[in-house]
Scaffold this active site. Sequence first.
Site, PDB file in Angstrom:
ATOM      1  N   HIS A  17     -10.040   6.103  10.419  1.00  0.00           N
ATOM      2  CA  HIS A  17     -10.522   5.073   9.485  1.00  0.00           C
ATOM      3  C   HIS A  17     -11.916   4.594   9.890  1.00  0.00           C
ATOM      4  CE1 HIS A  17      -6.010   3.971   8.865  1.00  0.00           C
ATOM      5  NE2 HIS A  17      -6.426   4.509   7.739  1.00  0.00           N
ATOM      6  N   LYS A  41       5.366   1.631   1.821  1.00  0.00           N
ATOM      7  CA  LYS A  41       5.382   1.827   3.274  1.00  0.00           C
ATOM      8  C   LYS A  41       5.889   0.564   3.961  1.00  0.00           C
ATOM      9  CE  LYS A  41       1.359   4.924   3.253  1.00  0.00           C
ATOM     10  NZ  LYS A  41      -0.059   5.061   3.635  1.00  0.00           N
ATOM     11  N   ARG A  91      -8.461  14.202   4.924  1.00  0.00           N
ATOM     12  CA  ARG A  91      -8.227  15.064   6.091  1.00  0.00           C
ATOM     13  C   ARG A  91      -7.819  16.463   5.683  1.00  0.00           C
ATOM     14  NH1 ARG A  91      -4.118  10.679   8.231  1.00  0.00           N
ATOM     15  NH2 ARG A  91      -3.776  10.904   6.003  1.00  0.00           N
ATOM     16  N   SER A 128      -2.024   6.620  10.625  1.00  0.00           N
ATOM     17  CA  SER A 128      -1.354   5.422  11.164  1.00  0.00           C
ATOM     18  C   SER A 128       0.110   5.720  11.435  1.00  0.00           C
ATOM     19  CB  SER A 128      -1.459   4.260  10.178  1.00  0.00           C
ATOM     20  OG  SER A 128      -2.799   3.930   9.933  1.00  0.00           O
TER      21      SER A 128
HETATM   22  O1  PNS Z   1      -3.520   3.330   3.302  1.00  0.00           O
HETATM   23  P1  PNS Z   1      -2.707   3.617   2.062  1.00  0.00           P
HETATM   24  O2  PNS Z   1      -1.343   2.986   2.168  1.00  0.00           O
HETATM   25  O3  PNS Z   1      -2.645   5.068   1.721  1.00  0.00           O
HETATM   26  O4  PNS Z   1      -3.480   2.909   0.852  1.00  0.00           O
HETATM   27  C1  PNS Z   1      -3.017   3.007  -0.481  1.00  0.00           C
HETATM   28  C2  PNS Z   1      -3.585   1.858  -1.300  1.00  0.00           C
HETATM   29  C3  PNS Z   1      -3.103   0.532  -0.732  1.00  0.00           C
HETATM   30  C4  PNS Z   1      -5.115   1.907  -1.235  1.00  0.00           C
HETATM   31  C5  PNS Z   1      -3.108   2.051  -2.768  1.00  0.00           C
HETATM   32  O5  PNS Z   1      -1.717   2.055  -2.799  1.00  0.00           O
HETATM   33  C6  PNS Z   1      -3.653   0.966  -3.701  1.00  0.00           C
HETATM   34  O6  PNS Z   1      -4.791   1.067  -4.136  1.00  0.00           O
HETATM   35  N1  PNS Z   1      -2.841  -0.094  -3.964  1.00  0.00           N
HETATM   36  C7  PNS Z   1      -3.260  -1.228  -4.775  1.00  0.00           C
HETATM   37  C8  PNS Z   1      -2.471  -1.319  -6.091  1.00  0.00           C
HETATM   38  C9  PNS Z   1      -3.090  -0.372  -7.107  1.00  0.00           C
HETATM   39  O7  PNS Z   1      -4.224  -0.523  -7.529  1.00  0.00           O
HETATM   40  N2  PNS Z   1      -2.293   0.632  -7.496  1.00  0.00           N
HETATM   41  C10 PNS Z   1      -2.714   1.652  -8.417  1.00  0.00           C
HETATM   42  C11 PNS Z   1      -3.426   2.770  -7.688  1.00  0.00           C
HETATM   43  S1  PNS Z   1      -4.050   3.979  -8.825  1.00  0.00           S
END
Ligand code: PNS
Length: 171
Positions: A17, A41, A91, A128
């Site tokens: 990150h 998660k 990645r 993570s």
């Molecule tokens: O680190 P992660 O868990 O892969 O991050 C995923 C995250 C939190 C960036 C994604 O789930 C997100 O953007 N959540 C916010 C809610 C949202 O906008 N959902 C629609 C995504 S198209």
Amino acid sequence: MHRCVCPGSYDPVTNGHVDVIRRASRLFDEVIVAVLTNPAKAGTFSLDERLGMLAESLTGLDRVLVKAVPGGLLVDFCREVGACAVVKGLRSGTDFGYELPMALMNRHLSGVETVFLPGEPTLEHVSSSLVKEVAGYGGDVRGLVPDAVLPRLVARLGAVPGGPGTAGAQL
Ligand code: PNS
């Protein structure tokens, strides 16, 4: 002013990150590291803990801010802070498969573009969730997470009585 958002759960932040955030800061005038809670998660660290580890891990990076996103859509947050792009690290092809629909949905919803940065090859195996699993079994995760994260990870996961990590991770 070109501002981007680097969103994620950061549970906890890894060196992968940090690498992506550092590189994003060379491309944009300002980077906002947006800390969200992903309902898919199970969280290991509280939002405050994740914010604290990020702030410590990113000291020295200019024009990088860390902000919590209390809920709602990422695109609404991008609009609120005036970000023109989301930046994500990739990645592998598996990451691409996970990220592409979100990138397309975010653009569909608001027009915000997603910029993908190829992950640093030496950190390709670092996530993570995998770092937490390894630390939980007492494995050595030095070099995979920032110095600010390592002791907290070991304290949280390295000595679960009767469970993974009973032996304790070696520092
Ligand atoms: O680190 P992660 O868990 O892969 O991050 C995923 C995250 C939190 C960036 C994604 O789930 C997100 O953007 N959540 C916010 C809610 C949202 O906008 N959902 C629609 C995504 S198209």
